[in-house]
Design a protein around this motif. Structure first.
Motif, short mmCIF file in Angstrom:
data_model
loop_
_atom_site.label_atom_id
_atom_site.label_comp_id
_atom_site.label_asym_id
_atom_site.label_seq_id
_atom_site.Cartn_x
_atom_site.Cartn_y
_atom_site.Cartn_z
N MET A 111 0.93 -1.26 -0.13
CA MET A 111 0.17 -0.05 0.09
C MET A 111 0.78 1.19 -0.16
N LEU A 112 2.11 1.17 0.72
CA LEU A 112 2.77 2.41 0.96
C LEU A 112 3.48 2.51 -0.49
N ILE A 113 4.00 1.41 -1.00
CA ILE A 113 4.73 1.68 -2.51
C ILE A 113 3.56 2.17 -3.44
N THR A 114 2.59 1.62 -3.50
CA THR A 114 1.37 2.04 -4.46
C THR A 114 1.20 3.79 -4.29
N SER A 115 0.96 4.04 -2.91
CA SER A 115 0.69 5.48 -2.70
C SER A 115 1.98 6.14 -3.28
N ARG A 116 3.07 5.82 -2.99
CA ARG A 116 4.24 6.66 -3.30
C ARG A 116 4.28 6.89 -4.78
N PHE A 117 3.90 5.73 -5.39
CA PHE A 117 3.75 5.91 -7.07
C PHE A 117 3.00 7.03 -7.69
N ILE A 118 1.73 7.07 -6.76
CA ILE A 118 0.65 8.00 -6.92
C ILE A 118 1.28 9.34 -6.56
N GLN A 119 1.79 9.43 -5.46
CA GLN A 119 2.20 10.69 -5.03
C GLN A 119 3.27 11.26 -5.87
N GLY A 120 4.12 10.51 -6.49
CA GLY A 120 5.15 10.90 -7.25
C GLY A 120 4.31 11.47 -8.79
N ALA A 121 3.51 10.66 -9.23
CA ALA A 121 2.76 11.26 -10.50
C ALA A 121 2.03 12.42 -10.34
N MET A 122 1.32 12.63 -9.10
CA MET A 122 0.78 13.80 -8.88
C MET A 122 1.47 14.93 -8.73
N ALA A 123 3.00 14.71 -7.96
CA ALA A 123 3.84 15.86 -8.01
C ALA A 123 4.26 16.09 -9.50
N ALA A 124 4.32 15.26 -10.56
CA ALA A 124 4.58 15.84 -11.70
C ALA A 124 3.70 16.40 -12.42
N LEU A 125 2.61 16.20 -12.19
CA LEU A 125 1.57 17.28 -12.58
C LEU A 125 1.50 18.83 -11.97
N MET A 126 1.97 18.62 -10.70
CA MET A 126 1.91 20.09 -10.05
C MET A 126 3.22 20.56 -10.46
N VAL A 127 4.35 20.09 -10.17
CA VAL A 127 5.57 20.96 -10.35
C VAL A 127 5.79 21.65 -11.61
N PRO A 128 5.72 21.21 -12.88
CA PRO A 128 5.92 21.97 -13.88
C PRO A 128 5.17 22.90 -14.22
N GLN A 129 3.87 23.34 -13.47
CA GLN A 129 3.02 24.40 -13.36
C GLN A 129 3.86 25.39 -12.67
N ILE A 130 4.60 25.21 -11.86
CA ILE A 130 4.92 26.27 -10.73
C ILE A 130 5.72 27.15 -11.33
N LEU A 131 6.71 27.01 -12.26
CA LEU A 131 7.54 28.00 -13.09
C LEU A 131 6.77 28.92 -13.97
N ALA A 132 5.76 28.21 -14.62
CA ALA A 132 4.77 28.84 -15.68
C ALA A 132 3.85 29.98 -14.77
N ILE A 133 3.63 29.39 -13.77
CA ILE A 133 2.52 30.27 -12.90
C ILE A 133 3.16 31.58 -12.51
N ILE A 134 4.57 31.28 -12.07
CA ILE A 134 5.36 32.67 -11.61
C ILE A 134 5.57 33.51 -12.66
N ARG A 135 6.01 32.87 -13.76
CA ARG A 135 6.04 33.87 -14.88
C ARG A 135 5.02 34.28 -15.40
N ALA A 136 3.84 33.90 -15.33
CA ALA A 136 2.31 34.70 -15.81
C ALA A 136 2.13 35.54 -14.47
N THR A 137 2.46 35.28 -13.52
CA THR A 137 2.12 36.30 -12.37
C THR A 137 3.08 37.40 -12.15
N PHE A 138 4.35 37.31 -12.31
CA PHE A 138 5.01 38.38 -12.07
C PHE A 138 5.59 39.36 -13.16
N PRO A 139 5.79 40.62 -13.23
CA PRO A 139 6.41 41.11 -14.11
C PRO A 139 7.86 40.86 -14.22
N LYS A 140 8.47 41.32 -15.34
CA LYS A 140 9.98 40.81 -15.54
C LYS A 140 10.84 41.62 -14.20
#
Length: 572
Positions: A111-140
């Motif tokens: 159960m822990l291994i399966t949950s860690r797989f899901i956790q990593g996959a969800m992080a892969a959805l979340m993390v790439p958006q961070i830099l784009a969101i920062i860029r869209a939010t702040f002026p240069k």
């Protein structure tokens, strides 16, 4: 991320007063991701004991997260470009929070291994958006400050993960033992979700991008076909099918390359832009980067096992000792980026590898020399040296690699950056699998060493309590068999038959053997740790040779993209 952002997401004439609140939200998300890469390492012995986990399952608990993260990273970024970065961020954050709760409430290793797989996959959805969101939010004119804060928080997450993990396990909050290391994400995730839904602006790419699900499936299959037999082979006795799977991994990888080439010619939007590899320096440099993470990804696992399973240290002591590595890494990273890399280029990467290897060598010698008596303060110097070398390599490498691909061949900067980051995550996952083969195989092979060292003292103590010499011979022989069988165990929580059948005869004899067993175990772990560090030194030597393949005039290269934010790495 792509440089094109949809018109509706363009910066408004009047700056959004909530932009720093939105930044705090994505900062928390990035911190949670980086924290979960390292926090689990220091809790491994506690998890192992509580869930009766085998060594191979422990490797999966660590590798599952980075493996899923690497597999879904590029697709996660593509989803944000297509469907909106805020939407995918919220989906990823929700999934990450739920998966963290599932990790915390796991009742068995599967159960822990399966949950860690899901956790990593969800992080892969979340993390790439961070830099784009920062860029869209702040002026240069404000991005530089945001970048500095984001990079600083990311750099500190590893140290915080190791020390916080040790403290949470030691405190045993609500009698939950190791579980708070995952459950701490739940309130943070809920708060971030509420705040993000209110203050975060959306953005997406204007380019006509498509998902490459077949490419992702082939890439995941190739990695799993290699990682699974490496992790499970020792436990199963290396049956023939494990070698067949590893051969199949190479075949599937070949199919993946052929498919990506065809997709680039026909449909477009391949998972990996193979045009990047037309640059020989980039290809050699990326291979060296992969070798570096194979060596360092495995180091963190065996290092934790040495301190806790070998020396018997508490999670808190191990976690706080690990802070010295982070101190060295901070020093090395700061000096390499600000002073050395702009002046010496690729030489800094080679020097970082040499310094890291020197730290490994000194650490291994001290571990074997002092054995069970080694103290935290004696680890300070080798840890700072090792960390400094680590920082010297990690901080400037991505920037130097980006500079090896001509702008006309690089395509979107996000594809280039994600390719490098995927190599980092895959290297970490493969490093955990490979080091398990090396470390546990050597621990089994060298199991008699500790017994030979402690046997004279055992005989002396047995004589003191009045055990006759003929009986001592039998007791020592049984003791040797017990230590040997424990070292060969794939399940560290199981008691071998040789340890159950031996009758010490009295409490005093049992105490002598218990103490001797702990010393013998510490000696065996120390020598196996030294042996494994030599394996790491070998990988670092190959890495150095690879980095020498970069052009002599390679310097920190601000690649021709609109925003230096693209050069901020994702993941540790």
């Amino acid at each position: 991320m792509d440089t094109d952002i949809a018109p509706h997401a363009a910066a408004p004439p009047h700056l959004d007063p909530r932009r720093w609140i939105a930044f705090a939200v994505v900062l928390a998300a990035g911190f949670m991701d980086l924290l979960d890469v390292t926090i689990v390492n220091v809790a491994v012995p506690s998890i192992q004991t509580d869930l009766d986990a085998q060594y191979s399952q422990v490797e999966w608990i660590i590798a599952a997260y980075v493996l899923a993260f690497a597999a879904a990273l590029i697709t996660g970024g593509r989803l944000g470009d297509i469907y909106g970065r805020k939407r995918i961020f919220l989906i990823g954050m929700t999934g990450f929070t739920v998966a963290s709760a599932a990790c915390g409430f796991s009742t068995d290793p599967t159960m822990l291994i399966t949950s860690r797989f899901i956790q990593g996959a969800m992080a892969a959805l979340m993390v790439p958006q961070i830099l784009a969101i920062i860029r869209a939010t702040f002026p240069k004119d404000e991005r530089a400050k945001a970048i500095a804060i984001y990079s600083g928080v990311g750099g500190s997450a590893s140290a915080v993960g190791l020390s916080l993990g040790g403290l949470l396990v030691q405190w045993d909050l609500f009698d939950l033992a190791w579980r708070p290391i995952f459950l701490v994400n739940v309130p943070v995730g809920i708060a971030a979700l509420i705040a993000a839904s209110i203050v975060m602006r959306d953005s997406r790419s204007t380019a006509a991008l498509r998902l490459d699900l077949v490419g992702m499936a082939l890439a995941i299959s190739a990695v799993l076909l290699l990682a699974y037999p490496l992790t499970e082979g020792r436990r199963l006795g290396w049956p023939t099918w494990t070698f067949v799977m590893m051969a199949a991994a190479a075949a599937v990888f070949g199919v993946f390359v052929a498919f990506e080439r065809r997709r680039a010619r026909t449909v477009g939007s391949p998972l990996i832009d193979l045009e990047l590899f037309r640059s020989r320096p980039f290809t050699v440099g990326l291979a060296s980067w992969l070798l570096f993470w194979i060596g360092l990804g495995g180091f963190f696992l065996v290092w934790t096992l040495f301190m806790q399973a070998g020396l018997g240290w508490s999670a808190m002591r191990a976690g706080l000792t690990a802070v010295f590595f982070a101190v060295g890494a901070g020093i090395g990273a700061g000096v390499s980026v600000s002073v050395l890399a702009p002046r010496f280029g690729r030489t800094v990467l080679v020097a970082g590898g040499v310094v890291n290897a020197a730290g490994f060598g000194l650490y291994g010698w001290m571990a074997a020399h002092y054995g069970p008596s080694i103290a935290s303060w004696q680890m300070v110097i080798p840890l700072i040296i090792t960390g400094a070398g680590f920082g010297m390599v990690v901080a400037p490498t991505i920037d130097l690699l980006l500079g090896q691909v001509p702008a006309r061949e690089a395509g979107a900067a996000s594809g280039l950056l994600n390719t490098v980051n995927t190599g980092q995550q895959l290297g970490t996952a493969l490093g955990v699998a490979l080091v398990g083969v090396v470390f546990f195989g050597q621990l089994d092979h060298d199991s008699a060493r500790g017994v030979e060292v402690v046997a004279p003292q055992v005989r002396s103590e047995l004589t003191t309590i009045g055990v006759p010499e003929p009986a001592q011979d039998q007791i020592v022989a049984n003791f040797l068999a017990c230590v040997r069988d424990r070292s060969a165990q794939v399940d560290p929580t199981a008691v071998p038959a040789s340890c159950q059948s031996s009758d010490p005869g009295s409490y005093a004899v049992a105490q002598v053997l218990t103490d001797a067993g702990e010393r013998a175990n510490a000696i065996n772990f120390a020598n196996t740790f030294r042996y494994t560090l030599w394996y790491g030194i070998g990988l670092l030597a190959l890495m150095c040779l690879g980095f020498l393949g970069l052009p002599k005039d390679a310097r920190l290269e601000h690649h021709e993209i609109d925003d230096p934010l693209e050069l901020v790495p994702t993941g540790v």
